[in-house]
Scaffold this active site. Structure first.
Site, PDB file in Angstrom:
ATOM      1  N   HIS A 108      -1.623   3.315   6.807  1.00 43.99           N
ATOM      2  CA  HIS A 108      -2.706   2.406   7.177  1.00 43.99           C
ATOM      3  C   HIS A 108      -4.026   3.141   7.058  1.00 43.99           C
ATOM      4  CE1 HIS A 108      -5.302  -0.339   9.246  1.00 43.99           C
ATOM      5  NE2 HIS A 108      -5.584   0.579  10.140  1.00 43.99           N
ATOM      6  N   TYR A 140       6.946   3.740  10.726  1.00 44.95           N
ATOM      7  CA  TYR A 140       7.447   2.367  10.673  1.00 44.95           C
ATOM      8  C   TYR A 140       8.069   2.002   9.326  1.00 44.95           C
ATOM      9  CZ  TYR A 140       2.747   2.353   8.720  1.00 44.95           C
ATOM     10  OH  TYR A 140       1.641   2.670   7.997  1.00 44.95           O
ATOM     11  N   ARG A 147       0.855  -1.197   0.000  1.00 45.66           N
ATOM     12  CA  ARG A 147       0.000   0.000   0.000  1.00 45.66           C
ATOM     13  C   ARG A 147       0.887   1.241   0.000  1.00 45.66           C
ATOM     14  NH1 ARG A 147       0.509   1.438   5.480  1.00 45.66           N
ATOM     15  NH2 ARG A 147       0.056  -0.217   6.948  1.00 45.66           N
TER      16      ARG A 147
END
Lengths: 329, 329, 342
Positions: free
Chosen positions: B249, B257, B245
Site C-alpha cells: 500500500h 495480508y 498493485r
C-alpha cells in the site's frame, strides 16, 4: 458620490451577490435551497430569476459533494460562492474545506489559486440548540490557508463580500443570524473593504474591547451604558480574523492599557485566547490590568431560552468584565 | 482506431511509469526519499488506457497513488522526481511531495492524500467545464477502497443529477490497504456488500461496466466509449477496472495480508508484457524496438534521478510563501 | 446413486462495454444471487441430491450457498477456483464439475459464459443457461426456478432424452490446429486487437459464420435470423461476407440497436463442412467475444459440426411433465365415465 440607502444585512449581502454576478460571469452561486427558495435566510433571493439555473444551482443536501464541487470549480477558473446553511454542518464537509481548499495552493507550490467563497451562518440567541447555534470561526482560523471574514454591519457585509468574491483565495464568510435583520447605511454602487483592516466602531480611552459579528453590537451597547458612568470604551471590530489587523489593536491597547475580548465562540483555545496571547506577547508592558475574555463557556449551546441566555456573551457580561479591568487599573 | 504511433506512445508511457516506480522503490529503500510513497506499478494500463482518450482542456483528479496519472498526463518526470526528493525544482517546489503532485496546465488537478476526496473536486471541475460550454471532460480516478467514502457516493449522485461530463475510473487493485475488496478471508471483514462497485453507480443511474485493467487496449476502448458519451453531453459513466498493485500500500508495507504467490500470479498478466506481446503480434513494432523503448524509459528516469539529486533544497524561508496569493499567512 | 448438478454464476456477465454503446441492461450481481437461489430451489424440487456451486471472487456463489444452505434437501457445496476474476474461474469450475460426474450444469450468464462452460465440460453434460448476459441466444428467458427445475428433472433422468438436444458448434482452426470453438457465431473483424472483448462495432466485421440464428435472437445471429432462420436442431449453417454494396438487412445487433447491415454474399454450410477464410490481419470474435488475433501469415478455417453443447429445452421438459399429469387425468376421466358435475 454613490447613493446611500438604509438596507438590512440580508439586503446588503444580496446586493453584493447581484452586483458581482452581473460584473463577472465566472461568479456562480450554489448551495442548499439557494435557488427557488432564495436561501433560507433570503440572501440569494432573486438570483435564480436573474441569472438562471446554470449560475444559481440548488444542490442536494450533500455538503461534502457540493462544497468540494465549489473547490473543483474554483480550481478550473470559476469564482463559486457556496452556501453552507449553518456552520455547524461543516463537520460533514470539513475535508473539502481544510484539506482540499485550504491546502491546495501551498501543496502545489503556489502555482494555482482557489477563488472560492464559502458563506455560512453562525450564532446563537434563537434557541436553535447545540447543532445550529455555534460560531466556530476559531476552528477555521486555526487552519492555514483559509481567510476568515466576519462582518458585523450591513455596510461591512456588502464591502467584505465583494472583496471576498474578488479575492483569489479560499474564504470562510460568516454571517451571524441575529444580524440579518439589522439596518444600516449601504452605498448603492459596488465597493470593497480590504481584508485585514480593523474598524474602530467606537472610540474610547479607558479600555479596548475587541469584538466580532453580533458581539460588536453587544459591545457597543455596553459602551453606551458605561459612558453614562464615565467609562470610555473603544470598540474594535477586526472584521477579518484571517488576515488579522493586530496593529490597530496594539495601538488601542497601548492607549487604554486594558483589553477585553468578546467572542461568542467556545472559551477553550478560541479566537479570544489567541488575541489575548498576541497582546500579551507584544503589549505586556502597556497593560494596566489582566486581559479579560468574555466567551461562551465550554458547553454545547442549550435549547431552553434561560439556559441559552446563561451561556452566551451579552452586554451585561461585557460591562461586568470591563468594570473588573477598569477597577484593577 | 489507434494509430501505430499512438500505440507506441502508450507503450512508452507505461514503461516510463514502471521505470519511475521501480526506481522510486529502490530509492526509498535506500533512504533517499522521505515520507509516504504509494507506488502504481502493475496498474499502468488503467492510467494510460484512459488518459490516451483525453485532449487539451480535459482534467483528471487523482489519488495518493498518483504517479502513474501524472506521467500519463504528461507531467515532467524530472520535476516529479525532484518533488519526491523534496527539492526546490520539484513540480510543487518541494512543498507537496509524492502525495500532492499537481500540474493544472497539464490538466492534472492533483494527487490527493485523502481517500475519495478527488470525487467532489472532479464534480466541480466538470460543472465549470459544462458551464463554460466546452466539450471537455473530467476523469476521476479512485481506488476500490475509496468507493466506500461518502464523498465518492455524493459525487456519483451529483454527477448523475447534473449530468456532468465525468468518467469515474475505479482502480480496483484488490486491496483497500490490507482489506480485500473481494473475497475476504475468514479473519478479514468485508468492506462492502456491493458485489462490485460498478453496481452502486447503477443505483445512481450511471452506466457502469467492468473492464480488464491489465489490458491497456481494453481500457482504451472502454474509456473511449465513456469519454465520447461525456463529450456528447450524455453524462457520467463508471469503469470498474480490475487491476493489481505490485508493491505494498505504501513503501515499507510488510504486506502480511497477501502472499508472494499471489503477486507472482498477477505478474503473469503484467500489463506491459501483455501489450508488448500484442504490439508484436499486430506488427506494430519488433521486439527489438520495444526493448529499446523500455531502455529509453529507464534512462529518462535515471536522468530524472540525477536532476533531483543535483537540485538544491528549498530555502527555509520558502516555508512561509504560497499559503495565499498574497504574502500573509 | 446421488445425482449432482453444477451451478455456475458468472459475476462479469452482463457488464461489458455494450452498456455504454447500446441500451443493454446492467445485470446486477444481487440479481444474479437471486437467480441462483431460485435455480437451487428448482433443482431441489426436482430431487437433485447434490448441488455444486462455483465459488467466485465476488462471493455470488457463496451467497447462494449461505442463504440456501439448510433449507434444501439437496446437499450444497462450493467448488473452489483460483479466483482469478477471469474466464479461467468458469473453465476451472466447469471442468471440476464434469470430473465430479454432474448430470447437468446450470449457467447464469450469457452466450459467452455458456460457451466457456461448454469448452470445459464438452458435449455430454446437459446445460441450461439462465439469461443474464447481453445477448442470450442460448439463454432461456424462463424464470430461474423453471430452469433449475427442468435441469433437475433432466439430471434425475425423469425426462425423456428428446427434451435435450445437441447444438452445433463452429470450430475455428488456425494453421490447421483447433484454436477455439463457438456455439452460435464466429465473426471476423478488421479490428487489429481484442480490446474490450465484447463485439460492438458491427461495421468492423468482414465475415461471419453462423450455426444458428432466428428472428427472435439478437446480436449477430439476428442478421441470419432475418435472412434465413436456422435452429439449433437443423443441420445447416451459413457463411456470410458483410460490408457495403451488399443487400441491406435490418438486424438487432445489440439491445436497442437496430442497424442496416450490408450482406454481400451468403453460402450455406452443412454439418461437417468448413470454410477457409481469405487471409488477413483479423480479430476473431466467438459468440460475440473477440478472442483470437490472427495475422496474414495464418490460415483460418471455420467448420460447422454437430459437437455443440447438449442444451436442455426448458419448455419441452416442463411440457412433458404436464403431459404426464394429462395422462393421469385423462385415464381417471375414462374410468369414472363422466365428470363429477363440475
Amino acid at each position: 458620490m454613490s447613493e446611500v440607502r438604509e438596507l438590512t444585512f440580508v439586503e446588503a449581502l444580496n446586493e453584493a451577490l447581484m452586483q458581482e454576478m452581473e460584473r463577472d460571469p465566472s461568479v456562480i452561486v450554489m448551495g442548499e435551497d439557494v435557488g427557488v427558495y432564495g436561501g433560507i435566510f433570503g440572501v440569494t433571493k432573486g438570483l435564480l430569476e436573474k441569472f438562471g439555473p446554470n449560475r444559481v444551482i440548488d444542490t442536494p443536501i450533500s455538503e461534502a459533494g457540493f462544497i468540494g464541487a465549489g473547490v473543483g470549480a474554483a480550481a478550473v477558473g470559476l469564482r463559486p460562492v457556496v452556501e453552507l446553511m449553518f456552520v455547524d454542518f461543516f463537520g460533514v464537509c470539513m475535508d473539502q474545506i481544510y484539506n482540499q481548499a485550504a491546502k491546495m495552493r501551498y501543496m502545489f507550490g503556489g502555482k494555482i489559486k482557489i477563488p472560492l467563497t464559502i458563506r455560512t451562518t453562525i450564532g446563537g440567541g434563537v434557541s436553535a440548540a447545540a447543532q445550529h447555534s455555534q460560531v466556530l470561526y476559531s476552528i477555521f482560523m486555526h487552519v492555514p490557508g483559509l481567510k476568515v471574514v466576519v462582518p458585523s454591519t450591513p455596510y461591512d457585509a456588502k464591502g467584505l463580500l465583494i472583496s471576498a468574491i474578488r479575492d483569489d483565495n479560499p474564504k470562510m464568510f460568516f454571517e451571524h443570524k441575529l444580524l440579518y435583520g439589522i439596518k444600516g447605511p449601504v452605498p448603492k454602487e459596488p465597493y470593497t473593504i480590504p481584508f485585514g483592516v480593523a474598524d474602530v466602531k467606537a472610540e474610547g480611552s479607558d479600555v479596548t474591547v475587541v469584538a466580532v459579528a453580533y458581539m460588536v453590537h453587544e459591545a457597543l451597547k455596553a459602551a453606551d451604558e458605561l459612558r453614562k458612568e464615565g467609562i470610555s470604551v473603544e470598540v474594535i471590530d477586526p472584521r477579518t480574523l484571517v488576515p488579522f489587523d493586530k496593529e490597530t489593536i496594539f495601538k488601542s491597547v497601548k492607549k487604554t492599557g486594558r483589553l477585553v475580548i468578546v467572542d461568542e465562540d467556545y472559551d477553550r483555545a478560541g479566537f479570544a485566547s489567541w488575541v489575548a496571547a498576541l497582546v500579551a506577547d507584544e503589549c505586556f508592558g502597556y497593560l494596566d490590568a489582566p486581559i479579560k475574555r468574555v466567551t461562551t463557556p465550554n458547553v454545547p449551546i442549550p435549547f431552553s431560552p434561560p439556559l441559552e441566555r446563561e451561556v452566551l456573551p451579552n452586554a451585561k457580561k461585557i460591562i461586568k468584565a470591563i468594570k473588573e479591568v477598569v477597577k484593577k487599573g | 482506431m489507434l494509430t501505430h504511433d499512438k500505440m507506441i506512445n502508450m507503450y512508452y508511457t507505461m514503461c516510463l511509469i514502471r521505470a519511475f516506480e521501480d526506481r522510486v522503490h529502490e530509492l526509498f529503500a535506500q533512504g533517499k526519499i522521505p515520507g509516504f510513497v504509494h507506488l502504481y506499478a502493475g496498474e499502468e494500463a488503467v492510467a494510460v488506457g484512459v488518459i490516451a482518450n483525453l485532449k487539451r482542456g480535459d482534467f483528471i483528479t487523482s489519488t495518493h497513488r498518483g504517479h502513474g496519472h501524472c506521467i500519463a498526463m504528461g507531467v515532467d518526470v524530472r520535476g516529479m522526481m525532484a518533488e519526491l526528493f523534496g527539492r526546490r525544482t520539484g513540480t510543487c517546489k518541494g512543498k507537496g511531495g509524492s502525495m500532492h503532485i499537481a500540474d493544472f496546465e497539464k490538466g492534472m488537478l492533483g494527487a490527493n492524500g485523502i481517500v475519495g476526496a478527488g470525487g467532489p473536486l472532479a464534480i466541480g471541475a466538470a460543472l465549470a467545464l459544462k458551464y463554460k460550454g466546452t466539450d471537455n471532460v473530467v476523469v476521476c480516478f479512485a481506488g476500490d477502497g475509496a468507493q466506500n467514502q461518502g464523498a465518492v457516493l455524493e459525487s456519483l449522485n451529483l454527477a448523475a443529477v447534473w449530468k456532468l461530463p465525468v468518467i469515474f475510473v475505479v482502480e480496483d487493485n484488490q486491496y483497500a490497504i490490507s482489506l480485500r475488496s473481494l473475497t475476504p478471508s475468514a479473519l478479514q471483514p468485508r468492506v462492502s456488500t456491493a458485489k462490485s462497485v460498478a453496481e452502486r453507480a447503477i443505483g445512481f443511474g450511471i452506466p457502469s461496466i467492468t473492464v480488464d485493467g491489465q489490458d491497456v487496449l481494453a481500457v482504451y476502448e472502454a474509456a473511449k466509449a465513456a469519454v465520447e458519451r461525456a463529450r456528447r453531453g450524455e453524462g457520467p459513466s463508471l469503469l470498474d477496472c480490475k487491476t493489481y498493485r505490485y508493491y505494498g500500500h505504501f513503501e515499507g508495507d510488510p504486506m502480511v495480508y497477501r502472499s508472494r504467490e499471489e503477486i507472482e500470479e498477477w505478474r503473469k498478466r503484467d500489463p506491459i508484457l501483455i501489450f508488448k506481446d500484442k504490439l508484436m503480434r499486430m506488427g506494430v513494432a519488433t521486439e527489438e524496438l520495444l526493448n529499446q523503448i523500455r531502455t529509453k524509459a529507464v534512462s529518462e528516469v535515471e536522468e530524472a534521478v540525477k536532476f533531483a539529486e543535483e537540485s538544491p533544497f528549498p530555502e527555509p524561508s520558502e516555508a512561509y510563501t504560497d499559503v495565499f496569493t498574497d504574502p500573509y499567512y | 446413486m446421488v445425482v449432482g448438478v453444477g451451478l455456475i454464476i458468472n459475476p462479469d456477465a452482463g457488464k461489458d462495454i455494450r452498456r455504454l454503446l447500446s441500451l443493454a441492461s446492467y445485470v446486477s450481481n444481487f440479481t444474479k444471487v437471486e437467480l441462483g437461489k431460485r435455480v437451487v430451489a428448482g433443482l431441489d424440487a426436482a430431487g437433485v441430491g447434490e448441488i455444486y456451486i462455483m465459488h467466485d471472487n465476488y462471493g455470488l456463489g457463496e451467497d447462494v450457498y449461505t442463504m440456501m444452505h439448510g433449507s434444501t434437501s439437496a446437499k450444497l457445496s462450493l467448488v473452489e477456483t483460483k479466483g482469478t476474476g477471469t474466464v479461467l474461474d468458469t473453465l476451472t469450475a466447469a471442468k471440476k464439475m464434469a470430473d465430479m460426474g454432474v448430470k447437468a450444469i446450470v449457467v447464469i450468464g450469457g452466450d459467452g459464459t455458456l460457451r466457456a462452460v461448454f469448452k470445459a465440460c464438452g458435449s455430454n453434460i446437459p446445460l441450461v443457461c439462465v439469461a443474464a448476459g447481453t445477448n442470450n441466444v442460448t439463454g432461456a428467458y424462463y424464470d430461474a426456478t423453471l430452469a433449475g427445475y427442468a435441469a433437475g428433472l433432466v439430471a434425475c433422468n425423469k425426462i425423456s432424452r428428446e427434451c435435450i438436444s445437441k447444438a452445433k458448434s463452429l470450430e475455428v482452426k488456425v494453421d490447421d490446429k483447433l484454436a477455439d470453438v463457438a456455439v452460435i457465431d464466429v465473426a471476423v473483424t478488421v479490428t487489429p486487437y481484442v480490446g474490450a472483448r465484447a463485439l460492438f462495432d458491427i461495421e468492423s466485421i468482414r465475415y461471419a459464420i453462423f450455426s444458428k440464428g432466428e428472428p427472435t435472437d439478437i446480436g449477430l445471429a439476428s442478421i441470419l435470423g432475418f435472412i434465413k432462420p436456422v435452429s439449433f436442431e437443423s443441420d445447416e449453417g451459413y457463411f456470410m461476407e458483410l460490408g457495403g454494396g451488399g443487400r441491406m438487412v435490418k438486424a438487432i445487433v445489440m439491445p436497442g440497436v437496430i442497424k442496416s447491415i450490408g450482406v454481400k454474399y451468403i453460402k450455406k454450410l452443412n454439418v461437417g463442412e468448413g470454410v477457409e477464410l481469405p487471409r488477413g490481419a483479423y480479430t476473431i470474435a466467438l459468440d460475440g467475444e473477440r478472442e483470437l488475433e490472427v495475422s496474414k501469415d495464418n490460415s483460418v478455417e471455420v467448420k460447422l459440426t454437430r459437437n455443440g453443447p447438449l442444451l436442455i429445452n426448458v419448455g419441452k421438459v416442463l411440457r412433458s411433465i404436464s403431459s404426464e399429469h394429462h395422462v393421469y387425468w385423462d385415464e381417471l376421466a375414462l374410468r369414472e365415465g363422466s365428470s363429477n358435475g363440475y
